[in-house]
Design an enzyme around this catalytic site. Structure first.
Site, mmCIF file in Angstrom:
data_model
loop_
_atom_site.group_PDB
_atom_site.id
_atom_site.type_symbol
_atom_site.label_atom_id
_atom_site.label_comp_id
_atom_site.label_asym_id
_atom_site.label_seq_id
_atom_site.Cartn_x
_atom_site.Cartn_y
_atom_site.Cartn_z
ATOM 1 C CE1 TYR A 265 -6.885 9.961 -12.138
ATOM 2 C CE2 TYR A 265 -6.676 9.279 -9.974
ATOM 3 C CZ TYR A 265 -6.343 8.767 -11.346
ATOM 4 O OH TYR A 265 -5.512 7.793 -11.671
ATOM 5 C CG ASP B 27 -18.086 16.886 -7.388
ATOM 6 O OD1 ASP B 27 -17.720 17.706 -6.812
ATOM 7 O OD2 ASP B 27 -17.502 15.751 -7.749
ATOM 8 C CB SER C 265 -9.166 11.121 -0.097
ATOM 9 O OG SER C 265 -9.467 12.121 -1.005
ATOM 10 C CG ASN D 84 -17.152 15.959 2.947
ATOM 11 O OD1 ASN D 84 -18.459 16.015 2.511
ATOM 12 N ND2 ASN D 84 -16.224 15.905 2.004
ATOM 13 C CE1 TYR E 280 -9.872 9.133 2.740
ATOM 14 C CE2 TYR E 280 -7.604 7.873 2.779
ATOM 15 C CZ TYR E 280 -9.007 8.156 2.126
ATOM 16 O OH TYR E 280 -9.295 7.570 0.785
ATOM 17 C CG PHE F 164 -3.964 -1.441 -2.223
ATOM 18 C CD1 PHE F 164 -5.140 -2.092 -1.715
ATOM 19 C CD2 PHE F 164 -3.000 -1.640 -1.156
ATOM 20 C CE1 PHE F 164 -5.407 -2.854 -0.721
ATOM 21 C CE2 PHE F 164 -3.207 -2.501 -0.250
ATOM 22 C CZ PHE F 164 -4.322 -2.898 0.205
ATOM 23 C CG ASN F 165 -0.627 3.762 -3.817
ATOM 24 O OD1 ASN F 165 -0.641 2.774 -3.098
ATOM 25 N ND2 ASN F 165 0.023 4.701 -3.606
ATOM 26 N NE ARG G 16 3.001 3.160 0.340
ATOM 27 C CZ ARG G 16 4.154 2.687 1.254
ATOM 28 N NH1 ARG G 16 4.751 1.509 1.084
ATOM 29 N NH2 ARG G 16 4.114 3.362 2.387
ATOM 30 N NE ARG H 226 5.407 10.561 3.032
ATOM 31 C CZ ARG H 226 4.608 10.421 2.029
ATOM 32 N NH1 ARG H 226 4.116 11.641 1.385
ATOM 33 N NH2 ARG H 226 4.285 9.392 1.407
#
Ligand SMILES: NC(=O)c1ccc[n+]([C@@H]2O[C@H](COP(=O)([O-])OP(=O)(O)OC[C@H]3O[C@@H](n4cnc5c(N)ncnc54)[C@H](O)[C@@H]3O)[C@@H](O)[C@H]2O)c1
Length: 333
Positions: free
Chosen positions: A11, A31, A77, A92, A141, A169-170, A221, A282
């Protein structure tokens, strides 16, 4: 001279390749397509399918191509998977980076830009999170990413390999022209899940807890547009080319949005209902995670221009609505 992009079919890596080629750079991609997509590979990049842990394979790429710098996205990830299968992540992420650094030293390649993550901070004592705060990762992770940073620091001290570690971050959104976008399998990121619900591919989205200490009770977030994120990588490359010293930078928008605000923004962009249900919290989700990104703006002269929630969702929606099955549709047609 070429820039080697490891994970350039993924991505974020595919967005980096497109922007590097837009800028006139020559790009080589490595890749193994474990989570990457062949259709995301830019046709003008040289592509080598293989694994960065395979030192003979990696050496052969460095021998064939005039590589000057490396941008390293290749990693596993998923936080949940990393807790169930930690050795996969050490192997990995950590071992892969060790093999990479060994190969770089052998071929006298001394500049690397690296994908790190907010997960290196764990549960922050306060927000916004700055680079000076302690790193206490709570997931395997996050821990592997922190070890990868330490590997680069020690390698720099011993061999003079300069690195820039970018703690994301996101990351969300897609290239504005929508020929590439986000297609993870399984999908765990909020924006694609919201938009899959808008497309009717999911009956509803589950909000994990609405009793957090935030104005609307849902987690907050920090979202950064993938194209702005890549701008920071290009700035980091220029910084290293200009002789900049190894350093670490947060990349976020410095603004937080709650899960409910993101769903509302998507309703307004898409015009769809997007049913949402409240589920249980969660484990380990902090209520607020916001980046302090002033250092990247000051030192790298990073100017994020697309990082508004509306722009992120508009660009992501262009991709998802034109590729409802991600890259898979393109395989079958
Ligand atoms: N997506 C986010 O929000 C986010 C946030 C923080 C950090 N990151 C980091 O950014 C990087 C890219 O993330 P993404 O979302 O694009 O993930 P992705 O899974 O789409 O991309 C990773 C790419 O690396 C490749 N790869 C993995 N291991 C490899 C190996 N051993 N050899 C060769 N190729 C290998 C995969 O096939 C894939 O193409 C990752 O390092 C991730 O940890 C992502």
């Amino acid at each position: 001279m070429s820039v080697l992009v490891l994970g350039g079919a993924g991505y974020i890596g595919s967005h980096a390749v497109y922007q590097l080629i837009d800028k006139g750079e020559t790009v080589v991609i490595v890749d193994n397509l474990e989570t990457g997509q062949r259709q995301a590979i830019h046709p003008d990049a040289a592509f080598y399918e293989g694994d960065i842990r395979d030192i003979d394979f990696l050496r052969s790429v460095f021998e064939k191509e005039p590589i000057e710098e490396v941008i390293h996205f290749a990693a596993n990830s998923l936080v949940g998977e990393s807790m169930k299968n930690p050795l996969k992540y050490y192997n990995n992420n950590v071992y892969g980076t060790q093999v990479l650094l060994q190969t770089m030293i052998e071929h006298d390649v001394k500049k690397i830009v690296f994908s790190s993550t907010a997960a290196v901070y764990g549960e922050p004592e306060s927000t916004p999170i700055t680079e000076a705060m302690p790193t206490l990762p709570t997931s395997t992770y996050g821990e592997t990413k922190r070890i990868m940073e330490k590997l680069m620091k020690r390698t720099d001290e011993a061999y003079g390999v300069n690195y820039v570690s970018l703690r994301y971050f996101n990351v969300a959104g897609a290239r504005e022209t929508a020929e590439i976008g986000e297609d993870h399998c399984p999908e765990t990121h909020l924006v694609p899940i919201i938009l899959q619900t808008a497309l009717g591919q999911r009956s509803h989205i589950t909000i994990f807890g609405d009793d957090y200490n935030t104005p609307d009770g849902t987690c907050i977030r920090d979202y950064v547009h993938v194209e702005d994120l890549i701008d920071a990588h290009l700035a980091a490359l220029d910084y290293l080319r200009d002789g900049g010293q190894s350093d670490v930078f947060n990349l976020g928008s410095s603004q937080g949005f709650s899960v409910k605000e993101m769903i509302d923004a998507a309703r307004s962009v898409t015009g769809k209902e997007i049913p949402a249900k409240i589920g249980a919290r969660r484990d380990g989700d902090p209520s607020i995670l916001i980046a302090g990104s002033d250092k990247a703006k000051q030192v790298l002269d990073w100017k994020p221009a697309r990082t508004s929630v509306a722009k992120i969702i508009e660009d992501a929606w262009k991709w998802h609505s034109s590729h409802p099955n991600g890259y898979r549709k393109e395989v079958s047609t």
